[in-house]
Design a protein around this motif. Structure first.
Motif, PDB file in Angstrom:
ATOM      1  N   PHE A 147       0.835  -1.197   0.000  1.00 17.51           N
ATOM      2  CA  PHE A 147       0.000   0.000   0.000  1.00 17.51           C
ATOM      3  C   PHE A 147       0.868   1.245   0.000  1.00 17.51           C
ATOM      4  O   PHE A 147       1.900   1.313   0.686  1.00 17.51           O
ATOM      5  CB  PHE A 147      -0.904   0.003   1.246  1.00 17.51           C
ATOM      6  N   LEU A 148       0.437   2.252  -0.799  1.00 19.59           N
ATOM      7  CA  LEU A 148       1.114   3.547  -0.814  1.00 19.59           C
ATOM      8  C   LEU A 148       0.047   4.622  -0.920  1.00 19.59           C
ATOM      9  O   LEU A 148      -0.792   4.592  -1.819  1.00 19.59           O
ATOM     10  CB  LEU A 148       2.080   3.648  -2.001  1.00 19.59           C
ATOM     11  N   GLY A 149       0.068   5.565   0.021  1.00 22.41           N
ATOM     12  CA  GLY A 149      -0.933   6.625   0.031  1.00 22.41           C
ATOM     13  C   GLY A 149      -0.300   7.997   0.141  1.00 22.41           C
ATOM     14  O   GLY A 149       0.761   8.162   0.761  1.00 22.41           O
ATOM     15  N   GLN A 150      -0.944   8.984  -0.453  1.00 27.28           N
ATOM     16  CA  GLN A 150      -0.397  10.344  -0.458  1.00 27.28           C
ATOM     17  C   GLN A 150      -1.548  11.341  -0.550  1.00 27.28           C
ATOM     18  O   GLN A 150      -2.450  11.196  -1.379  1.00 27.28           O
ATOM     19  CB  GLN A 150       0.529  10.531  -1.670  1.00 27.28           C
ATOM     20  N   GLN A 151      -1.523  12.350   0.326  1.00 23.88           N
ATOM     21  CA  GLN A 151      -2.532  13.403   0.250  1.00 23.88           C
ATOM     22  C   GLN A 151      -2.292  14.309  -0.959  1.00 23.88           C
ATOM     23  O   GLN A 151      -1.163  14.478  -1.411  1.00 23.88           O
ATOM     24  CB  GLN A 151      -2.507  14.260   1.514  1.00 23.88           C
ATOM     25  N   LYS A 167      10.989   3.754  -1.716  1.00 21.12           N
ATOM     26  CA  LYS A 167      11.117   5.168  -1.381  1.00 21.12           C
ATOM     27  C   LYS A 167      11.030   6.021  -2.644  1.00 21.12           C
ATOM     28  O   LYS A 167      10.449   7.113  -2.631  1.00 21.12           O
ATOM     29  CB  LYS A 167      12.440   5.408  -0.672  1.00 21.12           C
ATOM     30  N   ASP A 168      11.606   5.524  -3.741  1.00 27.88           N
ATOM     31  CA  ASP A 168      11.500   6.241  -5.013  1.00 27.88           C
ATOM     32  C   ASP A 168      10.037   6.394  -5.429  1.00 27.88           C
ATOM     33  O   ASP A 168       9.626   7.456  -5.914  1.00 27.88           O
ATOM     34  CB  ASP A 168      12.263   5.500  -6.117  1.00 27.88           C
ATOM     35  N   ASP A 169       9.253   5.314  -5.277  1.00 30.35           N
ATOM     36  CA  ASP A 169       7.829   5.381  -5.611  1.00 30.35           C
ATOM     37  C   ASP A 169       7.134   6.446  -4.772  1.00 30.35           C
ATOM     38  O   ASP A 169       6.298   7.208  -5.276  1.00 30.35           O
ATOM     39  CB  ASP A 169       7.154   4.029  -5.368  1.00 30.35           C
ATOM     40  N   GLU A 170       7.483   6.493  -3.492  1.00 28.28           N
ATOM     41  CA  GLU A 170       6.880   7.481  -2.600  1.00 28.28           C
ATOM     42  C   GLU A 170       7.195   8.905  -3.049  1.00 28.28           C
ATOM     43  O   GLU A 170       6.320   9.776  -3.063  1.00 28.28           O
ATOM     44  CB  GLU A 170       7.394   7.245  -1.182  1.00 28.28           C
TER      45      GLU A 170
END
Length: 393
Positions: free
Chosen positions: A121-125, A147-150
């Motif tokens: 899972f990866l989430g971002q406002q 971390k690159d994906d983030e």
């Protein structure tokens, strides 16, 4: 990027990010921007699923868009989710959320029976200053999210916020343009039609008063009544045509103009009038006000040509505007050309018969456009309106 990223991989990533940003910023309608954001995020990061939630301020979501889930799956999942579990975390905590398995996180609650199984899972406002516009959710990627994906998703979310803000401003401006146009038409209806009807009433009363004592004068007054009634009908028909909502938002300027021209052409061909044609394509990134002005000027020019020019052909052309010497094109060029009788613009101005030119010039001025009228007796008429993208904004 981390230190292990090779120059070639970094270049590939930058290219993908650039393409993603361009895809998001290409649209003006909010719904198109939202759908593009969620699809682009999934493709950019390489996730199996992506979702974008827009909060409604009341504990649920005003919109919740998904990518990677079939229509059948989405229908089986049920109503839009409420803000619980990781969905609530994403709207309350500004920090990105990157999890190896969302199901093992203590904040995870549940999902509906038809919901696909998800782990990574990866989430971002998506934020505009202190305002949370929405949140992006990605799930399932071979090897998990890095971390690159983030960092990539963070950059995309920043550009998504800008695109969303622009789309909302664009739609607000369109609503204001519609309101202004309705107010203008209301004034025209009062100034033109109401005055004609008032004159019609007075003239008919005058005819009634002298009907027995002066039949000749009564006949003249009744002829004036007929003339005024015809003029009132023409004015009313003109205003009613303008009151028809132009489907600019759904169809775009070019399609709207083409439909208008096709209707006029069919009517005039049936009545033995001039041939009316259209050629052109939509011009991107024009403001709603500029599109409205281009449409109305074309309608006014067509009305004048059909009524006064005695032309065999009338053509409407719309294309992207490329100023002489400019490095790139920007804005729109509209031309309405007829091969009719033509006129002397200076003589028309002195006689006080503007043929709608004053109205067209006022409209062009409202978006900082340039209106040019080229005509001469026996040489037809060309109405040319240039609207630069930057000036019109």
């Amino acid at each position: 990027m981390n230190e292990r990223t090779s120059p070639q991989n970094a270049l590939d990533t930058m290219r993908r990010l650039s393409a993603a940003v361009l895809a998001v910023s290409r649209h003006l309608a909010t719904d198109e921007v939202l759908q593009t954001i969620v699809a682009t995020a999934r493709e950019l990061i390489g996730a199996e699923y992506a979702a974008l939630g827009i909060p409604d301020g009341a504990g649920s979501f005003a919109q919740f868009l998904v990518d990677g889930v079939s229509d059948e799956q989405w229908a089986a999942i049920g109503p839009l989710p409420r803000q619980h579990g990781m969905l609530a975390v994403m709207l309350q905590d500004p920090a990105p959320q990157r999890l190896a398995d969302v199901r093992e996180d203590p904040r995870f609650r549940w999902w509906p029976k038809a919901h696909p199984e998800m782990d990574a899972f990866l989430g971002q406002q998506i934020r505009d200053g202190d305002e949370i516009l929405g949140a992006l959710f990605l799930a399932n990627k071979d090897g998990g999210f890095t971390k690159d994906d983030e960092e990539l998703l963070g950059v995309l979310a920043g550009h998504a916020a800008i695109a969303l803000r622009h789309a909302r401003l664009y739609e607000r401006e369109r609503e204001l343009a519609i309101t202004r146009e309705r107010n203008r038409l209301a004034r025209e209806l009062h100034d033109a039609v109401a005055q004609k009807l008032f004159a019609l009433r007075l003239t008919s009363q005058a005819a009634a008063e002298v009907l027995d004592t002066d039949p000749a004068r009564a006949r003249a007054e009744l002829e004036q009544v007929a003339t005024l009634a015809k003029e009132a009908a023409e004015e009313l028909r003109s205003v009613v045509v303008e009151l028809r909502p132009a489907e600019l938002e759904e169809d775009g300027l070019a399609v709207t103009l083409r439909k208008h021209v096709e209707v006029l052409d069919r009517v005039n061909q049936t009545a033995g009038g001039p041939r009316v044609t259209f050629e052109g394509e939509d011009v991107k990134a024009l403001s709603p006000a500029a599109e409205e002005v281009l449409l109305r000027v074309a309608q006014e020019a067509l009305h004048n040509a059909l009524r006064h020019a005695d032309a065999a052909t009338i053509s409407v052309r719309l294309r992207e505007h490329c100023p002489a010497g400019a490095k790139s094109c920007g804005g729109a060029l509209l031309e309405v050309v007829d091969d009719g009788a033509g006129f002397d613009p200076a003589t028309v101005r002195r006689a006080g018969r503007s043929l709608g030119l004053v109205s067209m010039r006022d409209r062009a001025k409202s978006v900082r456009g340039r209106l040019d009228v080229a005509s001469a007796p026996g040489a037809g008429t060309t109405i040319r309106l240039e609207v630069d993208r930057g000036r019109a904004a």
